[in-house]
Design an enzyme around this catalytic site. Structure first.
Site, PDB file in Angstrom:
ATOM      1  CD1 TRP A 106     -22.508  32.727   9.278  1.00 58.31           C
ATOM      2  CD2 TRP A 106     -24.034  31.582  10.446  1.00 58.31           C
ATOM      3  NE1 TRP A 106     -23.671  32.678   8.540  1.00 58.31           N
ATOM      4  CE2 TRP A 106     -24.613  31.992   9.226  1.00 58.31           C
ATOM      5  CE3 TRP A 106     -24.803  30.855  11.357  1.00 58.31           C
ATOM      6  CZ2 TRP A 106     -25.936  31.697   8.896  1.00 58.31           C
ATOM      7  CZ3 TRP A 106     -26.119  30.554  11.026  1.00 58.31           C
ATOM      8  CH2 TRP A 106     -26.671  30.975   9.813  1.00 58.31           C
ATOM      9  CG  ASP A 176     -18.611  27.328  10.357  1.00 57.05           C
ATOM     10  OD1 ASP A 176     -18.721  26.778   9.239  1.00 57.05           O
ATOM     11  OD2 ASP A 176     -19.523  28.016  10.870  1.00 57.05           O
ATOM     12  CE  LYS A 200     -24.188  29.524   3.865  1.00 65.03           C
ATOM     13  NZ  LYS A 200     -24.211  29.317   5.309  1.00 65.03           N
TER      14      LYS A 200
HETATM   15  C1  PLP Z   1     -24.540  29.290   6.527  1.00 63.03           C
HETATM   16  C2  PLP Z   1     -23.541  29.158   7.603  1.00 63.03           C
HETATM   17  C3  PLP Z   1     -23.814  28.430   8.772  1.00 63.03           C
HETATM   18  C4  PLP Z   1     -25.150  27.798   9.057  1.00 63.03           C
HETATM   19  O1  PLP Z   1     -25.354  26.705   8.261  1.00 63.03           O
HETATM   20  P1  PLP Z   1     -26.618  25.738   8.429  1.00 63.03           P
HETATM   21  O2  PLP Z   1     -26.261  24.599   7.540  1.00 63.03           O
HETATM   22  O3  PLP Z   1     -27.830  26.504   7.987  1.00 63.03           O
HETATM   23  O4  PLP Z   1     -26.727  25.334   9.847  1.00 63.03           O
HETATM   24  C5  PLP Z   1     -22.805  28.316   9.698  1.00 63.03           C
HETATM   25  N1  PLP Z   1     -21.598  28.876   9.501  1.00 63.03           N
HETATM   26  C6  PLP Z   1     -21.312  29.594   8.399  1.00 63.03           C
HETATM   27  C7  PLP Z   1     -19.957  30.195   8.223  1.00 63.03           C
HETATM   28  C8  PLP Z   1     -22.275  29.750   7.409  1.00 63.03           C
HETATM   29  O5  PLP Z   1     -21.999  30.460   6.306  1.00 63.03           O
END
Ligand code: PLP
Length: 364
Positions: A106, A176, A200
């Site tokens: 990511w 993030d 998540k």
């Molecule tokens: C799942 C994830 C993403 C991507 O998320 P989307 O909502 O599908 O764009 C980005 N960063 C991390 C750390 C993730 O776990």
């Protein structure tokens, strides 16, 4: 009347398990919100009903993370992936460099998107060690003109997590936190911007929570497309266009639930206990092998290998038959991944530990 709905243990990395009381409330309220007579799916986003839902979700997020008043909370569509683009579009000016800490897939995607916008410097990476840990403080080398430093708080695929924030001085830290937001206390004041896709650990897919320090809004150029501008979204309190109303409503229910659990310090204790059980099972004999280095181990995504890929396939299959779902590792790395977010019940961790012991007894 109680329904006899059977739920299995869901170890999916995302979208992921939600608290059962939240799902039950959403089900009860779906046709008619109490006292409203309409579904949340049917009311105008400009109505008082939705304004209250939005205001309460924001207030609860502020309470949970003790967010200082000079930060704005935004609810935007497009997932965390859109933030890979919006962050550099808004915060990276022509004369500066964006620094990235590359700790996994990511993080690397965030770099790829930032490179389309401007100058990028990889300020640290653990790629040479297959991302099995996060960088040590002394490995981070910032550019002198850094516009911001971007990190990935929890690396969902590799099962690693920053235990302490990197030292970035006065440069705005952008994090993030998609896979560990609100799994533990977070010091918002040490960040310039935090973003987290909800699906998540915060709610359902469709909304991303952004917490941004208000002085950074001045960096959003007036020439930016409105939908890609933090300043525009902040000015319109996430209502520049129709926001993802249902996802925001559900996120609000999860925040209420989290407050009921005692908040971030309380849920962190539960998360530590859950993860400790699983890691001690992994470390018990050597049959299982944790893939993350010990000081970087994630409390949310527990990754491990078995002696062979054939055994891993057998493990995943056997686990499914035992109602333990979603344990297959990300397709890019293989192995096993147990995602044990806030809403994942401790009994499920116990069930997995028992299954692991029994599997080892038969195959070890
Ligand atoms: C799942 C994830 C993403 C991507 O998320 P989307 O909502 O599908 O764009 C980005 N960063 C991390 C750390 C993730 O776990």
């Amino acid at each position: 009347m109680m329904k006899t709905t059977t739920r299995i243990f869901n170890f999916s990395a995302g979208p992921a398990v939600l608290p059962l009381p939240v799902l039950e409330q959403a089900e009860r309220d779906l046709v008619s919100l109490p006292g409203v007579g309409m579904s949340i799916l049917e009311v105008s986003h400009r109505s008082k009903v939705f304004e209250d839902v939005l205001a309460r979700a924001e207030a609860d997020i502020r309470t949970l993370a003790a967010i200082p008043p000079n930060y704005r909370v935004l609810f935007l569509p497009g997932g965390a992936s859109l933030q890979f683009t919006m962050v550099p579009m808004n915060l990276l000016t022509d004369d500066r460099t964006a620094d990235y800490l590359v700790t996994g897939v990511w993080a690397a995607k965030a770099v790829d998107e930032a490179r389309k916008i401007g100058k990028v410097h990889v300020a640290a990476t653990t790629k040479a060690e297959q991302f099995t840990r996060v960088p040590r403080p002394d490995e981070v080398v910032l550019s002198p003109d850094a516009a911001y430093v971007h990190m990935t708080a929890n690396n969902t695929i590799y099962g690693t997590e920053w235990k302490e924030l990197p030292n970035v001085g006065s440069v705005p830290l952008v994090s993030d936190t998609s896979s560990d937001m609100f799994s533990r206390p977070i010091d918002v004041s040490k960040h310039g911007l935090i973003y987290s896709g909800a699906q998540k650990n915060m709610g359902a897919a469709g909304v991303t929570v952004i917490i941004v320090r208000d002085d950074l809004l001045a960096r959003s150029a007036a020439t930016l497309p409105s939908m890609l501008s933090y300043a525009v979204h902040a000015e319109n309190r996430s209502m520049y266009n129709t926001p993802p109303v249902f996802a925001i409503y559900l996120l609000g229910l999860v925040m209420r639930w989290l407050i009921g659990q005692g908040g971030l310090a309380a849920i962190a204790r539960v998360n530590e206990r859950k993860a400790a059980k699983l890691y001690s099972e992994i470390d018990r004999t050597g049959f299982y092998r944790g893939t993350a280095q010990k000081d970087s181990r994630s409390l949310m995504n527990v990754t491990f290998r078995l002696p062979s890929e054939a055994l891993e396939q057998q493990f995943v299959k056997g686990a499914e038959q035992a109602s333990l779902d979603g344990l297959k590792g990300h397709r890019s790395v293989g192995g096993i991944r147990a995602s044990i977010y806030n809403a994942f019940p401790e009994e499920g961790v116990d069930a997995l530990c028992s299954f692991m012991r029994e599997f080892e007894r038969r195959n070890g």
